[in-house]
Design a protein around this motif. Sequence first.
Motif, PDB file in Angstrom:
ATOM      1  N   PHE A  55       5.821   5.222   2.160  1.00 17.86           N
ATOM      2  CA  PHE A  55       5.819   6.180   3.260  1.00 17.86           C
ATOM      3  C   PHE A  55       5.348   7.517   2.710  1.00 17.86           C
ATOM      4  CE2 PHE A  55      10.063   6.927   1.540  1.00 17.86           C
ATOM      5  CZ  PHE A  55      10.186   8.315   1.606  1.00 17.86           C
ATOM      6  N   ARG A  56       4.702   8.284   3.569  1.00 19.92           N
ATOM      7  CA  ARG A  56       4.253   9.639   3.257  1.00 19.92           C
ATOM      8  C   ARG A  56       4.496  10.482   4.496  1.00 19.92           C
ATOM      9  NH1 ARG A  56       1.576   9.283  -1.377  1.00 19.92           N
ATOM     10  NH2 ARG A  56       0.335   7.467  -1.853  1.00 19.92           N
ATOM     11  N   CYS A  57       5.164  11.604   4.305  1.00 24.57           N
ATOM     12  CA  CYS A  57       5.461  12.474   5.434  1.00 24.57           C
ATOM     13  C   CYS A  57       5.208  13.923   5.066  1.00 24.57           C
ATOM     14  CB  CYS A  57       6.912  12.319   5.873  1.00 24.57           C
ATOM     15  SG  CYS A  57       7.339  10.669   6.467  1.00 24.57           S
ATOM     16  N   LEU A  58       4.849  14.685   6.069  1.00 24.34           N
ATOM     17  CA  LEU A  58       4.702  16.126   5.952  1.00 24.34           C
ATOM     18  C   LEU A  58       5.728  16.752   6.873  1.00 24.34           C
ATOM     19  CD1 LEU A  58       3.230  18.800   5.247  1.00 24.34           C
ATOM     20  CD2 LEU A  58       1.725  18.319   7.208  1.00 24.34           C
ATOM     21  N   MET A  59       6.602  17.576   6.304  1.00 21.83           N
ATOM     22  CA  MET A  59       7.626  18.270   7.054  1.00 21.83           C
ATOM     23  C   MET A  59       7.267  19.754   7.060  1.00 21.83           C
ATOM     24  SD  MET A  59      11.743  17.846   6.492  1.00 21.83           S
ATOM     25  CE  MET A  59      11.674  18.369   4.790  1.00 21.83           C
ATOM     26  N   ARG A  60       7.401  20.394   8.229  1.00 21.89           N
ATOM     27  CA  ARG A  60       7.061  21.807   8.346  1.00 21.89           C
ATOM     28  C   ARG A  60       8.292  22.599   8.781  1.00 21.89           C
ATOM     29  NH1 ARG A  60       2.268  21.719  11.473  1.00 21.89           N
ATOM     30  NH2 ARG A  60       1.197  21.347   9.517  1.00 21.89           N
ATOM     31  N   HIS A  64       6.263  20.840   3.406  1.00 13.75           N
ATOM     32  CA  HIS A  64       6.960  20.071   2.385  1.00 13.75           C
ATOM     33  C   HIS A  64       6.503  18.620   2.520  1.00 13.75           C
ATOM     34  CE1 HIS A  64       9.671  23.530   2.078  1.00 13.75           C
ATOM     35  NE2 HIS A  64       9.589  23.554   3.393  1.00 13.75           N
ATOM     36  N   ARG A  65       5.865  18.104   1.473  1.00 10.67           N
ATOM     37  CA  ARG A  65       5.375  16.723   1.488  1.00 10.67           C
ATOM     38  C   ARG A  65       6.328  15.839   0.686  1.00 10.67           C
ATOM     39  NH1 ARG A  65       0.403  16.948   3.649  1.00 10.67           N
ATOM     40  NH2 ARG A  65      -0.678  18.934   3.535  1.00 10.67           N
ATOM     41  N   THR A 110      10.463  11.263  -3.448  1.00  9.55           N
ATOM     42  CA  THR A 110      10.009  12.363  -4.290  1.00  9.55           C
ATOM     43  C   THR A 110       9.266  13.372  -3.438  1.00  9.55           C
ATOM     44  OG1 THR A 110       8.831  12.958  -6.322  1.00  9.55           O
ATOM     45  CG2 THR A 110       7.824  11.263  -4.974  1.00  9.55           C
ATOM     46  N   TRP A 111       9.430  14.641  -3.778  1.00  7.61           N
ATOM     47  CA  TRP A 111       8.628  15.697  -3.172  1.00  7.61           C
ATOM     48  C   TRP A 111       7.276  15.706  -3.866  1.00  7.61           C
ATOM     49  CZ3 TRP A 111      10.387  17.461   1.166  1.00  7.61           C
ATOM     50  CH2 TRP A 111      11.765  17.584   1.384  1.00  7.61           C
ATOM     51  N   ILE A 112       6.237  16.058  -3.128  1.00  6.77           N
ATOM     52  CA  ILE A 112       4.884  16.172  -3.665  1.00  6.77           C
ATOM     53  C   ILE A 112       4.521  17.656  -3.656  1.00  6.77           C
ATOM     54  CG2 ILE A 112       2.468  15.504  -3.360  1.00  6.77           C
ATOM     55  CD1 ILE A 112       4.373  13.131  -3.960  1.00  6.77           C
ATOM     56  N   PRO A 143       3.729  14.325  -7.888  1.00  9.48           N
ATOM     57  CA  PRO A 143       5.112  14.005  -7.520  1.00  9.48           C
ATOM     58  C   PRO A 143       6.114  14.729  -8.408  1.00  9.48           C
ATOM     59  CG  PRO A 143       4.119  12.180  -8.714  1.00  9.48           C
ATOM     60  CD  PRO A 143       3.041  13.209  -8.520  1.00  9.48           C
ATOM     61  N   GLY A 144       7.256  15.032  -7.803  1.00  9.32           N
ATOM     62  CA  GLY A 144       8.356  15.643  -8.546  1.00  9.32           C
ATOM     63  C   GLY A 144       9.342  14.590  -9.011  1.00  9.32           C
TER      64      GLY A 144
END
Length: 159
Positions: free
Chosen positions: A63-68, A75-76, A95-97, A103-104
Amino acid sequence: MAASPELVIEPQDRVLVITRVLDAPRALVFKVWSQPEHLVRWWGPQGFTLPDCTLEFHPGGAFRCLMRSPEGSEHRMHGVYKDIVEPEKISFSWTWIDAEGQPGHETLVTVLLEEAGEGGAKTKLTLHQALFESVTARDAHNGGWTGSFERLAAYVARL
């Protein structure tokens, strides 16, 4: 003589466990975790949006998401589904990108869903996330998940 397996002890101050009872049946709660058209309606702290979310909801799927944020900061996040047992368990890496696409620190999130209440009309959700790199990171996720679960509770109550 066989060697005994190593005992792994998680530093408890870097583990997050949140439990919440939702006023919705377990099958519905599982569904809103498994489909992006539902995730975009509740994922993230209050005021945040999820303008982009793709997921391959099966073990090994990503999964990949972008949160605003309300202020517009992005925040990816990325992860891979490890274990899915409908309608009771979802486990995935998290993980945060960063802005450069790197990746973090990776954690493992496990969501357990149990029937609760009369006739299974409610769902006990337990989230376990570990192992954070710091207590500060754990606390930040606690705030994020708590806000998300408030939005989730309101969302499933309307469905």
